[in-house]
Design an enzyme around this catalytic site. Structure first.
Site, PDB file in Angstrom:
ATOM      1  N   LYS A 176       0.871  -1.191   0.000  1.00  0.00           N
ATOM      2  CA  LYS A 176       0.000   0.000   0.000  1.00  0.00           C
ATOM      3  C   LYS A 176       0.901   1.232   0.000  1.00  0.00           C
ATOM      4  CE  LYS A 176      -1.928   2.977   2.137  1.00  0.00           C
ATOM      5  NZ  LYS A 176      -1.786   4.423   1.795  1.00  0.00           N
ATOM      6  N   GLU A 251       9.601   1.387  10.765  1.00  0.00           N
ATOM      7  CA  GLU A 251      10.644   2.386  10.498  1.00  0.00           C
ATOM      8  C   GLU A 251       9.959   3.742  10.620  1.00  0.00           C
ATOM      9  OE1 GLU A 251      13.741   1.707   9.984  1.00  0.00           O
ATOM     10  OE2 GLU A 251      13.676  -0.417   9.497  1.00  0.00           O
ATOM     11  N   CYS A 285      13.696  10.668   6.825  1.00  0.00           N
ATOM     12  CA  CYS A 285      13.515  10.224   8.211  1.00  0.00           C
ATOM     13  C   CYS A 285      14.796  10.393   9.020  1.00  0.00           C
ATOM     14  CB  CYS A 285      13.062   8.774   8.229  1.00  0.00           C
ATOM     15  SG  CYS A 285      14.135   7.716   7.265  1.00  0.00           S
ATOM     16  N   GLU A 384      10.031  16.320  14.936  1.00  0.00           N
ATOM     17  CA  GLU A 384      10.397  16.180  13.533  1.00  0.00           C
ATOM     18  C   GLU A 384       9.602  17.185  12.702  1.00  0.00           C
ATOM     19  OE1 GLU A 384       9.013  12.549  11.578  1.00  0.00           O
ATOM     20  OE2 GLU A 384      11.049  12.284  10.827  1.00  0.00           O
TER      21      GLU A 384
END
Ligand code: NAD
Length: 490
Positions: A176, A251, A285, A384
């Protein structure tokens, strides 16, 4: 462009019909539509993957046979590298040279796992026992049907990091992709079909997180979930996995530190700081978004960084010379601007950038942004931002730097720069992070493990660790002697 989902080797219309628009972030224009998959399509895809696993040839083939298909997939990706890279630029916004690099890595990932698939044929292991009446062999088998959910920052590469090892292991799967960048994943369907992957082994369902992602995490036919994305969604994936005790690898995000000591070469430091936060518009990331600079280098380094960042050429990723493209979407653009505003409201100074670049009135463009003077408990230092925004702070000594670097709920990556290699090694070992760079930031290798400590995730992708994600370990123990066991029957 594909207008169907890829299920059981065929292109099929979504059960409820419908599609969603795909927007070019450089122009804000809709340039494609992708099929809107829902729970019914996910169910159909999982059933196909289940059949392919339980009854099909793929898990039963030798590693060498699977490797031949993986190599043909790699060749198919390479043959279409330019076309796939151009789709990625329009979908995600990244500059074309970066997209070409990504697609090269996608092909490399399939080739690498082809070699690991071959090695699986010789992976049976005899375990020495302290009892010579028994022999034990360990065999590795595919975990079953894998559900893979990936983000938009490296659309096809994040898919390859899951698809290549899963297929190498003998798993079947449902992929997906992110609803913001669904197009190259659909193209992968065409490539695997051309490469001769049996029907149902890889199924691709595009759609939103709630409509297509969530049903995949909750489907009882899925044995393993592999997720890359944000912490809040990762948490939901893990909760869904808990219900049926599905294996799960995550992750997730990061707020990675880059510690620069005063003896570092200032030009090299500025180059790697910029590569660590402006590559892919900072939507990485592992971006080293918190830069810690030893006090006596801080003023000079900051001045050079602001000067160099202001020279970065911003524009449409398709234009030659562009080094910074637009952010992926209006939602992400607004989020990053809001983070900068919150940063300044909480006391940070915008030392460079922070605005829409002059002359670029359309598209989600933002100048490379450098923030200073923020406190350690401020939003911009802790959270973040996932954009081209770097926070720079001075530190007094090594202990101070390591403390500040590790004070985070994330632990994905960290970097250190100094001419003193012993100090770099010491700091590298002191970082609480899964990926550490010395005198650089971001280089990523398919051969080496990738993943985070703390809230940055669970498990490792890439290398042999990535393959282990998709393998069960089975011991087969045999009683090797004619002597009776003689416990009950004497
Ligand atoms: P996201 O969590 O919003 O979405 C990721 C994927 O999850 C998308 O495909 C989305 O459709 C799907 N999703 C959303 N809600 C879902 C639900 N309830 N159930 C199942 N699936 C759902 O993340 P994003 O904005 O696409 O990506 C950015 C994040 O990804 C950042 O936090 C970044 O750090 C992280 N990331 C991590 C790595 C890594 O290797 N650690 C790599 C790339 C990105």
């Amino acid at each position: 462009m594909r207008d169907g989902l890829f299920i059981d080797g065929e292109w099929v219309a979504p059960a409820r019909g419908g599609s969603f628009p795909v927007i070019d972030p450089a122009t804000e224009e809709v340039f494609a539509h992708a099929p809107a998959g829902t729970a019914e399509d996910v169910d159909r895809a999982v059933r196909a993957a289940r059949r392919a696993f339980d009854e099909g040839p793929w898990p039963r083939m030798s590693g060498r046979e699977r490797a031949a298909v993986l190599r043909r997939i790699a060749d198919g990706v390479t043959a279409r590298q330019d076309e796939l890279a151009r789709i990625e630029v329009r979908d995600n916004g990244k500059p074309l040279p970066e997209a070409l690099w990504d697609i090269g890595d996608v092909a490399g990932c399939f080739s690498f796992y082809a070699s690991l698939a071959e090695a699986l044929d010789d992976a049976e292991e005899a375990i020495p026992l302290g009892d010579d009446r028994f022999s034990t062999t360990v065999v590795r088998e595919p975990v079953g049907v894998a559900g893979a959910i990936v983000p938009w920052n490296y659309p096809l590469l994040m898919a390859a990091w899951k698809v290549a090892p899963a297929l190498a292991a003998g798993c079947t799967m449902v992929l997906k992709p992110s609803e913001l960048t669904p197009l190259t994943s659909l193209e992968l369907g065409a490539i695997v079909a051309e490469a001769g992957l049996p029907a149902g082994v890889l199924n691709i369902v595009t759609g939103t997180g709630p409509d297509a992602g969530q049903p995949l995490t909750e489907h009882p036919g899925v044995d393993k979930l592999a997720f890359t994305g944000s912490v809040p969604t990762g948490s939901k994936v893990m909760m869904a996995a808990a219900r049926d005790i599905k294996a799960v690898s995550l992750e997730l995000g990061g707020k990675s530190p880059f510690v620069v000591f005063a003896d570092a070469d200032i030009e090299a430091a500025v180059e790697w700081i910029m590569f660590g936060i402006f590559w892919n518009q900072g939507q990485v990331c592992s971006a080293t978004s918190r830069v810690l600079v030893e006090e006596n280098l801080y003023p000079a380094l900051l001045e050079r960084l602001v000067a160099e960042a202001s020279k970065i050429r911003i524009g449409d990723g398709m234009e030659e010379g562009t080094l910074l493209g637009p952010l992926v979407s209006k939602g992400q653009y607004d989020k990053v601007l809001a983070a900068i505003a919150r940063g300044t409201a909480e006391g940070a100074t915008v030392a460079g950038g922070g605005r829409r670049p002059a002359g670029l009135n359309t598209g989600y463009f933002l100048e490379p942004t450098i923030l200073t003077d923020m406190s350690e408990d401020s939003f911009v230092w802790r959270e973040e931002i996932f954009g081209p925004v770097v926070c720079v702070k001075p530190f007094a000594d090594e202990a101070d730097a390591v403390r500040m670097a590790n004070e985070s709920r994330f632990g994905l990556a960290a970097a250190v720069m100094s001419k003193d290699r012993a100090r770099c090694d010491r700091v590298a070992r002191a970082f609480r992070a899964g990926i550490v760079w010395i005198n650089c930031s971001q280089p990523t290798f398919t051969e080496a493990p990738w993943g985070g400590y703390k809230q940055s995730g669970i498990g490792r992708e890439l290398g042999r660790w990535g393959l282990a994600n998709y393998l069960e370990v089975k011991q087969i123990t045999a009683y090797e002697t004619e002597r009776p066991w003689a416990w009950y029957i004497k």
